[in-house]
Enzyme design. Structure first.
Site, PDB file in Angstrom:
ATOM      1  CG  HIS A   2     -14.923  39.881 -41.694  1.00 59.77           C
ATOM      2  ND1 HIS A   2     -15.438  39.100 -41.423  1.00 59.77           N
ATOM      3  CD2 HIS A   2     -13.020  39.505 -42.009  1.00 59.77           C
ATOM      4  CE1 HIS A   2     -15.091  37.882 -42.494  1.00 59.77           C
ATOM      5  NE2 HIS A   2     -13.324  38.473 -42.362  1.00 59.77           N
ATOM      6  CG  HIS A  53      -8.533  39.767 -42.910  1.00 62.12           C
ATOM      7  ND1 HIS A  53      -8.697  38.230 -42.398  1.00 62.12           N
ATOM      8  CD2 HIS A  53      -9.459  40.252 -43.718  1.00 62.12           C
ATOM      9  CE1 HIS A  53      -9.720  38.227 -42.343  1.00 62.12           C
ATOM     10  NE2 HIS A  53     -10.485  38.355 -43.446  1.00 62.12           N
ATOM     11  CG  LEU A  54      -5.151  44.555 -37.856  1.00 63.58           C
ATOM     12  CD1 LEU A  54      -5.340  44.576 -36.930  1.00 63.58           C
ATOM     13  CD2 LEU A  54      -5.946  45.263 -39.374  1.00 63.58           C
ATOM     14  NE  ARG A  55      -3.402  39.930 -45.543  1.00 56.08           N
ATOM     15  CZ  ARG A  55      -5.239  39.564 -45.485  1.00 56.08           C
ATOM     16  NH1 ARG A  55      -5.125  38.027 -44.745  1.00 56.08           N
ATOM     17  NH2 ARG A  55      -5.490  39.572 -46.894  1.00 56.08           N
ATOM     18  CG  ASP A  78     -13.657  39.854 -45.172  1.00 59.69           C
ATOM     19  OD1 ASP A  78     -12.813  39.396 -45.423  1.00 59.69           O
ATOM     20  OD2 ASP A  78     -13.989  39.003 -46.466  1.00 59.69           O
TER      21      ASP A  78
END
Lengths: 338, 440
Positions: B62, B64-66, B309
């Site tokens: 989990h 977030h690489l944006r 996350d």
């Protein structure tokens, strides 16, 4: 005391000092020329991201009566954010302008606390979201003190939308600090979660509790809460939790009625109740200016600036008899500040 | 760079083969050539692991690489670098990008960028619904059958609120062997919430998100998994109720897995008293009882994986008022140092912790070659870490582009020394090796 972010920042002794100091300033408000030179050369910024006529004017008057320079910023947080300026940018701009104190009102809980981490100026919380409104609590204590000899054993009922109320949070804490007993009276949907951790008692039944109260403190029911379905209707709220004349008759003879304003006449308070002598709502407003003067004095002209005054005061004293008289009055209060 | 590496003298902890012993590992041409005592270095580059632990590379389910959309906060390159520094040899990138990863084109772009960088395996997660709007199914089959071979589908950032639509998504997913993963949140109950609902929210006057908003959504999702037979993965569970629901679902034999974050294992809602938005996350930091339940769930295997996350945000966004700040914190470069506290606290053994960081999540995602076993012939995805090394967290030195780290300035115990991805040393002495992945 550098900042006033929460009423929890103050001990009972400090609260007493603020109230006692406010006595002197209340007298200033009765003079023909309602001004002392105490904070001459100091700059106070009223940074209001949320509209509030009465609190802003009260702070402005307090600062001006102490001869501080006052600048006002009124806007909403969304507008400054939409321009890409962060809250921190705004804080640093004020810092760069050499503001001595920032009185901040913000819709977001904790905003004054964040601000205090970014600026050298003293920060006074003038209401942050549903978190706190410490100066309201102080002026309310001051107003209660005018009617009762002691807070010890005093029973104060706070009635209404507690969950969304910064006034309720600050007042409940302040009253408990001073030894009063607090009863929250509201429909269950208006009570905050985990209210059992507040150290107060709770009732859903205003009628039943009224005869035991010394102070009935009514909160404004915000009409927009209607959309949240917290109560079936304002009419039903008024029926069960509104203070009308019939209920006033159940109150103790010496009990007083308070409200932080603005009032919804006919909802939490009947129009004729608001106009009773025992409703000390306008006194609260008057006392608000004195209490805020007291705070500004203690934070900007009091302990924090001893060195400044040692440097500046002799010259002023020599030419300013009013200042000399005032400082003599203050000297009686100041030993308690240490 | 030599194409052979000898990891010498480390404590080999490999849950996949049940190994916990001192051994050398020889890596050549991307694979493990030999595992044993006293292996000859020959021309191999030597990684001294004396006193350190060597384990399968960590797998983060989990992150977030944006990218695409918010490359100022993170890119696939910077996120891959952060992963490598954290000891992760595979990461699953959530689809809440702009545009959302709801098509083969975006999924393939993310996966290909990851492959090109060669720092860690980047596994794109696909959106369950078009643009993550929760109103119509995304191109699930197209993503599953694409070169990116998307396995995990989620609208993470929020859950699918429409129960009927989620049922359809689960039914459809079973045809492609996909996993439905949900951010469990009944938004009707949590709407407007800024933090966990409880004593602290009450005191601070911040609107709360009750634990029940998560529990109810998870209960619904498990019921739908039962109805449809779909594999289901609960993202970042944070409540005692969720742990109990997952435990019951597993006992029933349902194909349900779950993950928990380092912050939900170590921080409580009391942190919010500072009003510092760095502690604002979604799901929110919960009560001590919830943290205890998550720890117990991790220890007994109810929770399969620790997932960070990792949610990068620009500094100015977090410097806003609490209510205006976006939720999320970064965690890949601190994960190990944070969760090793669980071993010191006696919550679980070191091998069990490695299992939850590596083997467990690899199994959830079905990632071949990741999570061990460390045996001859297997792909070489390894991490070497010193469980006793103390270091002070300095986000300015992170590979991540963002700095929203709640452990800034704190001392953590446990640090990644080296990461080997596809048989190549990408992190050495705790730093990204020069020349690898430096394409941004």
């Amino acid at each position: 005391m550098k900042h006033l972010l929460s009423i929890q920042d103050l001990s009972a002794g400090q609260i007493n000092t603020v109230l006692k100091t406010a006595d002197s300033f209340r007298e200033v408000g009765t003079r023909t020329i309602k001004k002392v030179p105490t904070l001459r050369g100091r700059t106070v910024c009223n940074l209001f991201f949320e509209p509030s006529t009465r609190t802003r004017i009260s702070f402005e008057l307090a600062a001006k009566r102490l001869s501080a320079d006052v600048v006002n910023f009124t806007g909403d947080a969304k507008s400054s954010l939409s321009k890409g300026e962060s809250f921190k940018d705004t804080a640093q701009t004020l810092q760069a302008m050499g503001i001595d104190a920032i009185v901040v009102r913000h819709a977001s809980a904790g905003a004054p606390q964040r601000l205090s981490g970014w600026v050298e100026a003293s920060v006074i919380n003038a209401g942050d979201g549903a978190h706190e409104h410490p100066t309201q609590a102080l002026l309310d204590l001051y107003s209660i003190r005018e009617h009762f000899p002691s807070f010890d054993g005093l029973r104060v009922g706070i009635v209404g939308d507690i969950v969304h109320s910064r006034v309720a949070r600050s007042n409940a804490r302040a009253l408990r600090t001073m030894g009063a007993e607090v009863v929250l009276i509201a429909p269950p949907t208006f009570l905050p979660p985990a209210v059992d951790t507040w150290g107060v008692s709770v009732s859903y039944d205003l009628e039943a509790v009224l005869p035991s109260l010394d102070v009935v403190y009514l909160l404004r029911v915000q009409r927009e809460r209607q959309n949240e379905q917290l109560v079936p209707s304002l009419r039903e709220y008024a029926t069960f939790w509104g203070l009308d004349l019939r209920r006033v008759n159940r109150m103790r003879p010496e009990a007083v009625i308070m409200h932080p304003g603005p009032m919804n006449r006919g909802v939490e308070i009947a129009a004729e109740v608001a106009d009773l002598d025992r409703a000390i709502i306008t006194d609260q407003v008057t006392n608000g200016v004195a209490v805020r003067m007291s705070l500004l004095y203690l934070m900007l002209g009091g302990l924090n600036s001893d060195r400044d005054r040692a440097r500046e005061a002799p010259a002023r004293r020599a030419t300013d008899p009013a200042q000399l008289a005032f400082e003599q009055a203050m000297a009686e209060v100041e030993p308690a500040l240490g | 760079m030599a194409n052979a590496i000898l990891v010498r003298g480390g404590r080999l902890v490999d849950p996949a083969s049940g190994t916990d012993r001192t051994a050398d590992i020889l890596v050549r041409d991307g694979r493990i050539e030999a595992v044993g005592a006293g292996l000859a270095a020959g021309e191999a580059e030597v990684v001294e692991a004396d006193g350190a632990v060597v384990s399968p590379g960590f797998v983060d389910l989990h992150v977030h690489l944006r990218e695409p959309g918010r490359e100022d906060e993170e890119t696939i390159a910077s996120g891959s670098a952060a992963a490598a520094r954290g000891g992760f040899t595979a990461i699953c990138a959530m689809p809440n990008t702009e545009p959302a990863c709801d098509s083969a084109a975006v999924a393939e772009k993310v996966a290909a960028s990851g492959r090109f960088l060669g720092l860690t395996r980047v596994v794109p997660a696909g959106a369950l619904t078009h643009a993550r709007e929760g109103t119509q199914l995304a191109a699930i089959g197209e993503m599953a059958r694409s070169v990116a071979r998307v396995r995990l589908f989620t609208d993470d950032g929020r859950g699918v609120q429409d129960t009927r639509l989620l049922r359809r998504a689960m039914e459809y997913l079973t045809g492609f062997g996909g996993i439905c993963a949900e951010h469990c949140d009944d938004e009707a109950l949590s709407e407007g919430g800024q933090m966990h609902e409880g004593e602290v929210s009450s005191r601070l006057g911040l609107r709360g998100m009750p634990a029940e908003a998560e529990d109810l959504a998870l209960a619904r999702d498990i019921a739908l998994a039962r109805l449809t037979g779909c594999r289901f993965h609960a993202l970042h569970v944070s409540t005692a109720g969720s742990v109990a629901l997952v435990r019951a679902a597993k006992a029933e034999g349902l194909a349900v897995t779950a993950e928990v974050t380092p912050h939900h294992l170590t921080l409580t809602h009391e942190e919010l008293a500072s009003f510092d938005p760095v502690f604002k996350v979604n799901p929110p930091l919960r009560s001590l009882a919830d943290v205890a339940a998550c720890r117990a769930g991790l220890a007994d295997g109810t929770l399969d994986a620790i997932a960070t996350d990792h949610a990068p945000h620009a500094a100015h966004e977090k410097e806003a008022e609490f209510e205006a700040a976006p939720p999320g914190l970064i965690g890949m470069e601190t994960a190990l140092g944070v969760v090793l506290a669980l071993v010191r606290d006696g919550v679980l053994s070191l091998p069990a912790l490695v299992e939850r960081l590596s083997t467990g999540p690899a199994r959830v995602l079905g990632l071949e070659g990741q999570g061990g076993p460390i045996v001859a012939g297997a792909p070489a995805h390894l991490v070497v870490f010193d469980p006793e090394a103390r270091w002070v967290v300095d986000p300015s030195r992170f590979a991540s582009r963002s700095r929203n780290c709640p452990w800034a300035g704190q001392e953590l115990t446990g640090k990644v020394l080296a990461t080997i991805f596809e048989g190549r040393l990408v992190v050495s002495n705790g730093e990204l090796l020069e020349g690898v992945g430096a394409t941004w």
